[in-house]
Scaffold this motif. Sequence first.
Motif, PDB file in Angstrom:
ATOM      1  N   GLY A   1       9.270 -35.324  -6.392  1.00  0.00           N
ATOM      2  CA  GLY A   1       9.302 -34.673  -7.704  1.00  0.00           C
ATOM      3  C   GLY A   1       7.949 -34.712  -8.382  1.00  0.00           C
ATOM      4  N   LEU A   2       7.257 -35.831  -8.250  1.00  0.00           N
ATOM      5  CA  LEU A   2       5.933 -35.973  -8.846  1.00  0.00           C
ATOM      6  C   LEU A   2       4.943 -34.980  -8.229  1.00  0.00           C
ATOM      7  N   TRP A   3       5.056 -34.750  -6.931  1.00  0.00           N
ATOM      8  CA  TRP A   3       4.172 -33.828  -6.217  1.00  0.00           C
ATOM      9  C   TRP A   3       4.905 -32.538  -5.864  1.00  0.00           C
ATOM     10  N   HIS A   4       5.699 -32.023  -6.784  1.00  0.00           N
ATOM     11  CA  HIS A   4       6.525 -30.838  -6.523  1.00  0.00           C
ATOM     12  C   HIS A   4       5.693 -29.593  -6.211  1.00  0.00           C
ATOM     13  N   ASP A   5       4.430 -29.558  -6.620  1.00  0.00           N
ATOM     14  CA  ASP A   5       3.557 -28.412  -6.328  1.00  0.00           C
ATOM     15  C   ASP A   5       3.035 -28.410  -4.896  1.00  0.00           C
ATOM     16  N   ALA A   6       3.140 -29.525  -4.227  1.00  0.00           N
ATOM     17  CA  ALA A   6       2.612 -29.637  -2.865  1.00  0.00           C
ATOM     18  C   ALA A   6       3.525 -28.912  -1.876  1.00  0.00           C
ATOM     19  N   PRO A   7       2.937 -28.082  -1.015  1.00  0.00           N
ATOM     20  CA  PRO A   7       3.753 -27.423   0.015  1.00  0.00           C
ATOM     21  C   PRO A   7       4.342 -28.453   0.977  1.00  0.00           C
ATOM     22  N   ARG A   8       5.582 -28.209   1.371  1.00  0.00           N
ATOM     23  CA  ARG A   8       6.242 -29.072   2.354  1.00  0.00           C
ATOM     24  C   ARG A   8       6.029 -28.508   3.748  1.00  0.00           C
ATOM     25  N   ILE A   9       5.861 -29.414   4.673  1.00  0.00           N
ATOM     26  CA  ILE A   9       5.710 -29.038   6.080  1.00  0.00           C
ATOM     27  C   ILE A   9       6.913 -29.605   6.815  1.00  0.00           C
ATOM     28  N   ASP A  10       7.541 -28.779   7.642  1.00  0.00           N
ATOM     29  CA  ASP A  10       8.689 -29.229   8.423  1.00  0.00           C
ATOM     30  C   ASP A  10       8.221 -30.245   9.465  1.00  0.00           C
ATOM     31  N   PRO A  11       8.717 -31.493   9.382  1.00  0.00           N
ATOM     32  CA  PRO A  11       8.255 -32.539  10.320  1.00  0.00           C
ATOM     33  C   PRO A  11       8.503 -32.187  11.785  1.00  0.00           C
ATOM     34  N   GLU A  12       9.646 -31.585  12.084  1.00  0.00           N
ATOM     35  CA  GLU A  12       9.946 -31.243  13.481  1.00  0.00           C
ATOM     36  C   GLU A  12       8.982 -30.179  14.002  1.00  0.00           C
ATOM     37  N   ALA A  13       8.686 -29.191  13.172  1.00  0.00           N
ATOM     38  CA  ALA A  13       7.737 -28.147  13.571  1.00  0.00           C
ATOM     39  C   ALA A  13       6.339 -28.733  13.737  1.00  0.00           C
ATOM     40  N   LEU A  14       5.970 -29.668  12.880  1.00  0.00           N
ATOM     41  CA  LEU A  14       4.667 -30.314  12.957  1.00  0.00           C
ATOM     42  C   LEU A  14       4.522 -31.081  14.261  1.00  0.00           C
ATOM     43  N   VAL A  15       5.544 -31.820  14.631  1.00  0.00           N
ATOM     44  CA  VAL A  15       5.520 -32.591  15.888  1.00  0.00           C
ATOM     45  C   VAL A  15       5.442 -31.623  17.074  1.00  0.00           C
ATOM     46  N   ALA A  16       6.252 -30.559  17.026  1.00  0.00           N
ATOM     47  CA  ALA A  16       6.255 -29.579  18.129  1.00  0.00           C
ATOM     48  C   ALA A  16       4.891 -28.899  18.254  1.00  0.00           C
ATOM     49  N   GLU A  17       4.286 -28.561  17.121  1.00  0.00           N
ATOM     50  CA  GLU A  17       2.969 -27.907  17.113  1.00  0.00           C
ATOM     51  C   GLU A  17       1.918 -28.803  17.765  1.00  0.00           C
ATOM     52  N   THR A  18       1.945 -30.074  17.446  1.00  0.00           N
ATOM     53  CA  THR A  18       0.966 -31.012  17.989  1.00  0.00           C
ATOM     54  C   THR A  18       1.230 -31.262  19.467  1.00  0.00           C
ATOM     55  N   THR A  19       2.493 -31.308  19.856  1.00  0.00           N
ATOM     56  CA  THR A  19       2.851 -31.505  21.262  1.00  0.00           C
ATOM     57  C   THR A  19       2.364 -30.333  22.092  1.00  0.00           C
ATOM     58  N   GLU A  20       2.487 -29.111  21.548  1.00  0.00           N
ATOM     59  CA  GLU A  20       2.008 -27.924  22.258  1.00  0.00           C
ATOM     60  C   GLU A  20       0.500 -27.965  22.427  1.00  0.00           C
ATOM     61  N   ASP A  21      -0.210 -28.436  21.399  1.00  0.00           N
ATOM     62  CA  ASP A  21      -1.671 -28.517  21.471  1.00  0.00           C
ATOM     63  C   ASP A  21      -2.130 -29.492  22.552  1.00  0.00           C
ATOM     64  N   GLU A  22      -1.352 -30.548  22.782  1.00  0.00           N
ATOM     65  CA  GLU A  22      -1.709 -31.550  23.783  1.00  0.00           C
ATOM     66  C   GLU A  22      -1.491 -31.034  25.197  1.00  0.00           C
ATOM     67  N   ALA A  23      -0.546 -30.088  25.347  1.00  0.00           N
ATOM     68  CA  ALA A  23      -0.200 -29.578  26.685  1.00  0.00           C
ATOM     69  C   ALA A  23      -1.249 -28.634  27.247  1.00  0.00           C
TER      70      ALA A  23
ATOM     71  N   ASP B   1      15.430 -38.913   5.989  1.00  0.00           N
ATOM     72  CA  ASP B   1      14.846 -38.028   4.971  1.00  0.00           C
ATOM     73  C   ASP B   1      13.329 -37.921   5.088  1.00  0.00           C
ATOM     74  N   LEU B   2      12.860 -37.568   6.253  1.00  0.00           N
ATOM     75  CA  LEU B   2      11.429 -37.443   6.520  1.00  0.00           C
ATOM     76  C   LEU B   2      10.870 -36.201   5.841  1.00  0.00           C
ATOM     77  N   VAL B   3       9.800 -36.380   5.053  1.00  0.00           N
ATOM     78  CA  VAL B   3       9.161 -35.288   4.319  1.00  0.00           C
ATOM     79  C   VAL B   3       7.650 -35.380   4.524  1.00  0.00           C
ATOM     80  N   VAL B   4       7.018 -34.226   4.743  1.00  0.00           N
ATOM     81  CA  VAL B   4       5.555 -34.162   4.833  1.00  0.00           C
ATOM     82  C   VAL B   4       5.075 -33.235   3.730  1.00  0.00           C
ATOM     83  N   LEU B   5       4.165 -33.736   2.897  1.00  0.00           N
ATOM     84  CA  LEU B   5       3.592 -32.949   1.814  1.00  0.00           C
ATOM     85  C   LEU B   5       2.121 -32.684   2.104  1.00  0.00           C
TER      86      LEU B   5
END
Length: 134
Positions: free
Chosen positions: A112-134, A31-35
């Motif tokens: 729930g406490l930070w329900h206003d915070a936008p969620r970021i898809d962890p897999e997309a975040l990892v892929a985005e950073t991997t692309e930047d490194e390449a 249940d990985l979540v990024v806020l």
Amino acid sequence: MQKLKKEYRGLSGRELAAISCRVASDTKAEDLVVLDLRGLATFTDYFVIMSGRSTRHVQGLAEAIEGELSAKRITTKNCEGLSEGLWVLLDFDDLVIHIFYHDTREFYDLEGLWHDAPRIDPEALVAETTEDEA
């Protein structure tokens, strides 16, 4: 004291979150979540929240993430709860990581406490950073 390697100087909270998510996925976090807390909190920019199957798994997740970041000479400002393994908090200034034993996570309900915070898809975040490194 060794200096921070050039490629790791000035890593943003988002980049630290991506590294943490990669390590968490590799070590079977659940249940990985990024806020994204930018504009909502003054103490950090991102939360990474995850669960472990047991207290030992929670401790292992924390040790793996802390080990990966310390290998890049990025040290935690604060680490709490590691010995108990119910809720480990790793504070890296722009990134705060919460690693919960699943029952403890349900009780505190940070999402729930930070329900206003936008969620970021962890897999997309990892892929985005991997692309930047390449």
